[in-house]
Design a protein around this motif. Structure first.
Motif, short mmCIF file in Angstrom:
data_model
loop_
_atom_site.label_atom_id
_atom_site.label_comp_id
_atom_site.label_asym_id
_atom_site.label_seq_id
_atom_site.Cartn_x
_atom_site.Cartn_y
_atom_site.Cartn_z
N ARG A 1 -7.47 -39.86 19.02
CA ARG A 1 -6.88 -41.15 18.65
C ARG A 1 -7.70 -42.28 19.25
O ARG A 1 -8.36 -42.11 20.26
CB ARG A 1 -5.42 -41.23 19.10
N TRP B 1 -7.14 -33.07 17.34
CA TRP B 1 -6.67 -34.43 17.03
C TRP B 1 -7.18 -35.37 18.13
O TRP B 1 -7.09 -35.03 19.33
CB TRP B 1 -5.14 -34.49 16.98
N TYR C 1 -5.09 -42.09 14.42
CA TYR C 1 -5.22 -40.68 14.77
C TYR C 1 -6.18 -40.00 13.80
O TYR C 1 -6.04 -40.14 12.58
CB TYR C 1 -3.85 -40.00 14.73
N ARG D 1 -12.25 -43.87 21.49
CA ARG D 1 -11.51 -42.74 20.94
C ARG D 1 -11.31 -41.70 22.03
O ARG D 1 -12.23 -41.45 22.84
CB ARG D 1 -12.28 -42.14 19.76
#
Length: 124
Positions: free
Chosen positions: A38, A36, A94, A45
């Motif tokens: 974000r 993951w 996300y 990012r």
């Protein structure tokens, strides 16, 4: 090819919780390591969490350690991110990511496949 679709984003209050899910299709899910990331408004990012192919190894970005938990369900071909004790600085889009490798990675460049993202907003 792997298709990734995130869900579970939304609005939460400071101290609240959200659970993000990412459904994968197109390749044997159990062969993938997952992560993951974000991206907050106006920022690059960044890595959040990752899990190895076997689910044994997990990595977390320092600011989410103890608050976020990544997990995978090979039977449902999903990877989840349980987010507790949310803070306004967790506000971001996300993204779920997958790589055709056994090991988890915190490097964005290590991932081959990306979802479209789900938005999380934490109000103060």
């Amino acid at each position: 090819q792997v298709q990734l679709v995130e869900s579970g984003g939304g609005l939460a209050q400071t101290g609240g919780s959200l659970r993000l899910s990412c459904a994968a299709s197109g390749r044997t899910f159990s062969r993938l390591a997952l992560g993951w990331f974000r991206q907050a408004p106006g920022k690059e990012r960044e890595f959040v969490a990752a899990i190895s192919r076997g689910g044994i190894t997990t990595y977390y970005e320092d600011s989410v350690k103890g608050r976020f938990t990544i997990s995978r369900d090979n039977a449902k071909t999903t990877v989840n991110l349980q987010m507790n004790s949310l803070k306004p600085e967790d506000t971001a889009v996300y993204y779920c990511a997958a790589r055709s490798d056994s090991s988890a990675s915190s490097s964005e460049r290590a991932y081959d496949y990306w979802g479209q993202g789900t938005e999380v907003t934490v109000s103060s």
